[in-house]
Design a protein around this motif. Sequence first.
Motif, PDB file in Angstrom:
ATOM      1  N   ASN A  43      -5.416  -6.571  -3.655  1.00 54.55           N
ATOM      2  CA  ASN A  43      -6.777  -7.497  -3.395  1.00 54.55           C
ATOM      3  C   ASN A  43      -6.420  -8.754  -3.756  1.00 54.55           C
ATOM      4  O   ASN A  43      -7.099  -9.527  -2.895  1.00 54.55           O
ATOM      5  N   ASN A  82      -3.549  -1.733  -7.156  1.00 51.34           N
ATOM      6  CA  ASN A  82      -4.584  -2.181  -5.965  1.00 51.34           C
ATOM      7  C   ASN A  82      -5.407  -3.727  -6.570  1.00 51.34           C
ATOM      8  O   ASN A  82      -5.756  -4.313  -5.620  1.00 51.34           O
ATOM      9  N   GLY A 101       0.852  -1.244  -0.042  1.00 50.62           N
ATOM     10  CA  GLY A 101      -0.013  -0.100   0.002  1.00 50.62           C
ATOM     11  C   GLY A 101       0.916   1.597   0.103  1.00 50.62           C
ATOM     12  O   GLY A 101       0.475   2.285  -0.689  1.00 50.62           O
ATOM     13  N   SER A 158     -10.073  -3.205   2.001  1.00 49.66           N
ATOM     14  CA  SER A 158      -9.076  -2.423   1.141  1.00 49.66           C
ATOM     15  C   SER A 158      -9.037  -0.919   1.679  1.00 49.66           C
ATOM     16  O   SER A 158      -8.030  -0.327   1.692  1.00 49.66           O
ATOM     17  N   SER A 204     -11.193   1.147  -6.405  1.00 46.42           N
ATOM     18  CA  SER A 204      -9.910   0.943  -5.539  1.00 46.42           C
ATOM     19  C   SER A 204     -10.273   1.994  -4.411  1.00 46.42           C
ATOM     20  O   SER A 204     -11.184   2.691  -4.230  1.00 46.42           O
ATOM     21  N   GLN A 225     -14.517  -7.246   0.759  1.00 45.62           N
ATOM     22  CA  GLN A 225     -13.083  -7.047   0.208  1.00 45.62           C
ATOM     23  C   GLN A 225     -12.939  -5.334   0.138  1.00 45.62           C
ATOM     24  O   GLN A 225     -11.784  -4.911   0.369  1.00 45.62           O
ATOM     25  N   ARG A 268      -6.768  -1.021   4.863  1.00 39.75           N
ATOM     26  CA  ARG A 268      -5.437  -1.314   4.525  1.00 39.75           C
ATOM     27  C   ARG A 268      -4.884   0.055   3.931  1.00 39.75           C
ATOM     28  O   ARG A 268      -3.818   0.499   4.230  1.00 39.75           O
TER      29      ARG A 268
END
Length: 355
Positions: free
Chosen positions: A176, A172, A166, A280, A250, A276, A283
């Motif tokens: 993922n 991205n 990241g 994301s 994203s 998810q 993160r």
Amino acid sequence: MTINTQQLTFILDNTPATQNIMLVGKHGIGKSRILEDYFSAKGEKVVTLFLGQMADPADLLGLPEKNSKTGKTDFMVPYWFPTDGKPVVLFLDELNRSRPEILQVIMDLTLNRKLAGKTLPEGSRIISAVNNGNEYQLTDLDPALVSRFNIYEFNPSVEDWLKWAGKAGIDNRIINFIGENPEFLDSSDLDSDTENLERSPDRRSWERTSNIIKNFSELGELHKALVSGVIGNRATVTFFRYVMEHNYPSAKEILEGDFETVKSKLSKLTAMDFTQVNVSLFRFIESGAYDKNKAGDISTNLIEYFDYLGEVSLKEIQSHFASLCSASEYPDTLCFISNFVPHLYQKLMELVMDV
């Protein structure tokens, strides 16, 4: 005992510069990158020597020359040796792929911090990295040399890599994919049909893949052929199938962009996709990769996103979002929410208590 990146950082923080460190691990797991990032952040210069590529001790010692004053043989200062008196971090990579004559030179360097009579500046560190495993062509290390190092088996976790990815701006889609398929981060499966040139993914190859695909918003068959030479056939097929099936915005797009524009993309997602997306977002904030000048926009969009989940009757996804607040791997994200979005923080804490 195997150590991860957090433990390695603690070890580097608390090991005196006079003590040498040896990291044992597979190739491509980021040993050199992590060390360079750590010491560069402290303003310390890292000098990397790839010992496995050195054919002659002169690569380390420098070329011999006659001293005009003493008439004796001296050695010219090699290109890498610090001459400004400032300490350096000397990273000896591929130590156990060195020729025996190179290792003899290393003996004095690791014990006395000297090389052909020249002493490293005070405060300099020596860190080595070795590959372990039957798949490598290695040189047996002298026990006397090994005894001069504090030895740690280094195996950074998948979450370590995801946090680094990241911050490093890795595409991205890759972040993922690895988040959902961690077995592909360091796969040992060799799946190419080319004899003796099998390819399987590792952390280094995923970074190269990111550099290839990050400028393409859509991926097709030509990209698949291109990427297969980087991460191998099996990983490529699985990765491209994942990208085709998980076409969601994203975290950067959701948090730093116009949320009203993103809504149309979110409306097409499944509940599993949303879990998810939740991860994301956490993160992304945890990595610190966001534009600090857009902290206000991120705060607003975070609330917009959470409220959107409620509007479309995704209460279970809101609960999942809240559950991430109690996960130990996202302390900086929780700190960000509590500082910049206290109203949302209160909502999340109430949901966590109800779970």
